[in-house]
Scaffold this motif. Structure first.
Motif, PDB file in Angstrom:
ATOM      1  N   ALA A  29       1.303  -1.125   0.036  1.00  0.00           N
ATOM      2  CA  ALA A  29      -0.011  -0.279  -0.010  1.00  0.00           C
ATOM      3  C   ALA A  29       1.097   1.149   0.258  1.00  0.00           C
ATOM      4  CB  ALA A  29      -1.886  -0.377   1.999  1.00  0.00           C
ATOM      5  N   PRO A  30       0.585   2.568  -0.126  1.00  0.00           N
ATOM      6  CA  PRO A  30       1.164   3.607   0.067  1.00  0.00           C
ATOM      7  C   PRO A  30       1.468   3.876   0.786  1.00  0.00           C
ATOM      8  CG  PRO A  30      -1.051   3.658  -1.825  1.00  0.00           C
ATOM      9  CD  PRO A  30      -0.766   2.694  -1.476  1.00  0.00           C
ATOM     10  N   GLU A  31       2.458   4.779   1.276  1.00  0.00           N
ATOM     11  CA  GLU A  31       2.137   5.175   3.104  1.00  0.00           C
ATOM     12  C   GLU A  31       1.426   5.994   3.468  1.00  0.00           C
ATOM     13  OE1 GLU A  31       6.605   7.483   5.932  1.00  0.00           O
ATOM     14  OE2 GLU A  31       5.739   7.621   2.990  1.00  0.00           O
ATOM     15  N   GLY A  32       1.738   5.472   4.514  1.00  0.00           N
ATOM     16  CA  GLY A  32      -0.198   6.097   5.391  1.00  0.00           C
ATOM     17  C   GLY A  32      -1.295   5.626   5.027  1.00  0.00           C
ATOM     18  N   TYR A  33      -1.415   4.072   3.685  1.00  0.00           N
ATOM     19  CA  TYR A  33      -2.457   3.577   3.722  1.00  0.00           C
ATOM     20  C   TYR A  33      -2.538   2.622   4.094  1.00  0.00           C
ATOM     21  CZ  TYR A  33      -3.982   7.977   1.480  1.00  0.00           C
ATOM     22  OH  TYR A  33      -4.566   9.485   1.332  1.00  0.00           O
ATOM     23  N   GLU A  34      -3.722   1.068   4.326  1.00  0.00           N
ATOM     24  CA  GLU A  34      -4.239   0.738   4.186  1.00  0.00           C
ATOM     25  C   GLU A  34      -4.312  -0.607   2.823  1.00  0.00           C
ATOM     26  OE1 GLU A  34      -4.361  -0.992   7.307  1.00  0.00           O
ATOM     27  OE2 GLU A  34      -4.740   1.123   9.037  1.00  0.00           O
ATOM     28  N   ARG A  60      -7.089   5.505   4.386  1.00  0.00           N
ATOM     29  CA  ARG A  60      -6.505   5.950   5.200  1.00  0.00           C
ATOM     30  C   ARG A  60      -5.879   5.178   6.656  1.00  0.00           C
ATOM     31  NH1 ARG A  60      -7.470  12.954   5.804  1.00  0.00           N
ATOM     32  NH2 ARG A  60      -7.275  13.132   3.378  1.00  0.00           N
ATOM     33  N   THR A  61      -4.557   5.129   6.371  1.00  0.00           N
ATOM     34  CA  THR A  61      -4.206   4.177   7.587  1.00  0.00           C
ATOM     35  C   THR A  61      -4.557   5.708   8.881  1.00  0.00           C
ATOM     36  OG1 THR A  61      -2.639   2.821   7.080  1.00  0.00           O
ATOM     37  CG2 THR A  61      -1.948   3.354   9.460  1.00  0.00           C
ATOM     38  N   THR A 143       2.044   8.599  10.607  1.00  0.00           N
ATOM     39  CA  THR A 143       1.074   8.051  11.679  1.00  0.00           C
ATOM     40  C   THR A 143       1.239   7.732  12.706  1.00  0.00           C
ATOM     41  OG1 THR A 143       1.186   5.753  10.474  1.00  0.00           O
ATOM     42  CG2 THR A 143      -0.297   7.551   8.772  1.00  0.00           C
ATOM     43  N   SER A 144       2.299   7.676  13.365  1.00  0.00           N
ATOM     44  CA  SER A 144       2.687   6.890  14.768  1.00  0.00           C
ATOM     45  C   SER A 144       3.564   7.068  15.455  1.00  0.00           C
ATOM     46  CB  SER A 144       3.340   5.672  14.342  1.00  0.00           C
ATOM     47  OG  SER A 144       3.357   4.934  15.942  1.00  0.00           O
TER      48      SER A 144
END
Length: 333
Positions: A29-34, A60-61, A143-144
């Motif tokens: 997945a793209p960075e920051g996405y599920e 989105r994550t 995201t973290s």
């Protein structure tokens, strides 16, 4: 064929495909996405469909903010019991406040992308509240978010209350104390008890201390050596101790002399009574060659001295002598 990666326009292209049916799967997945799981699309390449466009949507994550709480003097010491509150960009509280656990960690989860502010709203026991907040952003690239909040220790206070051993309600002014740390070094200045019987040591680092009395209140016995060992710690930053003093027992010294020659008179006998009563205190005392009769180890109070037998050749004195208050004392009468 090879796996294809989406470009800046979000497009990935597979070319040179023979007619047939294909399953499309997302492997990263793209960075920051599920990541979309399983077969995300089945497509057919044929006579009428040699060029197929498909749209795949990613969710989105959700973000996570992890707060770790540490001691300013010992970064390895993680602090339990700090309460943190999370606010959005409009100052609205997000979710419930979170409390650090035994590992010093509090976590805010499932956060939508956006700007946030983390504030400490309650400090751990024994620590000062951190007044500065931390601003963080949850987005595709982050995201973290880990945060570390450092707390300074609340300095300790030792309150010493000095009381009469025979009357605990009587607070004693004028006692002076010194405080020593675990290395035997004096801490701060000596402190003297006030009219409430209190002496206060402030600004104490956490640790063990020994309290010594260097001067007793007037009329009292001095407490020798270490009168108290106390510990200032995370859950004991305000310590109170009560120190008792024994009263100094009184002494009445009677000196008997000839009124004209000043010669010391031996053989006069005196008896001591509680004032205003016939209650005798101790045994009668007789003057020696130095003309003195002494009553010792007397509790504080009011007394009356009477001559019960005159020296040979002298008349007995019929008037008694009142001692209105016995505090300390050799004193001649």
């Amino acid at each position: 064929g090879k796996s294809q990666t989406t470009d800046k326009d979000g497009k990935a292209i597979f070319s040179g495909l023979a007619w047939g049916t294909y399953d499309l799967k997302e492997t990263s997945a793209p960075e920051g996405y599920e990541k979309a799981e399983g077969v995300v699309k089945t497509v057919t390449i044929g006579q009428q469909d040699t060029k197929v466009d498909v749209e795949i949507k990613n969710t989105r994550t959700l973000g996570t903010i992890t707060v770790t709480k540490v001691d300013a003097d010992n970064k390895d010491a993680k602090l339990e019991g700090a309460v943190f509150t999370l606010y959005d960009k409009d100052g609205k509280e997000v979710g419930k406040p979170q409390t650090t656990d035994e590992h010093g960690v509090a976590t805010f989860e499932n956060l939508a992308w956006g700007d946030y502010e983390v504030k400490e709203t309650e400090a751990p026991v024994g620590y000062n509240l951190v007044t500065e907040s931390a601003k963080v952003t949850i987005d595709q690239t982050q995201t973290s978010v880990p945060l570390v909040f450092t707390n300074t220790r609340v300095l300790g206070t030792l309150t010493v209350t000095k009381v009469d051993a025979d009357d605990k309600d009587t607070k004693l002014e004028g006692a002076i104390f010194k405080l020593f740390d675990s290395d035997g070094k004096q801490v701060g200045e000596p402190q003297e008890t006030n009219e409430k019987g209190e002496a206060v040591f402030t600004g104490l680092e956490w640790g063990e201390y020994k309290l010594e009395e260097i001067q007793p209140p007037e009329g009292y016995e001095k407490a020798e050596g270490t009168v108290k060992t106390v510990t200032i710690a995370q859950k004991e930053t305000a310590v109170s101790v009560k120190i008792e003093n024994d009263r100094i027992q009184g002494t009445i010294t009677i000196e008997k002399t000839d009124p004209k020659s000043g010669e010391f008179l031996e053989g006069a006998i005196f008896t001591l009574y509680k004032e205003g009563t016939d209650e005798q205190v101790g045994k009668p005392q007789t003057t020696g060659k130095d003309g003195k009769a002494i009553f010792k180890d007397l509790a504080w109070g009011k007394y009356e001295v009477k001559e019960t037998q005159a020296p040979t050749g002298y008349k007995k004195i019929t008037e008694s002598k009142k001692i209105s208050k016995l505090i300390v004392a050799p004193g001649n009468i």
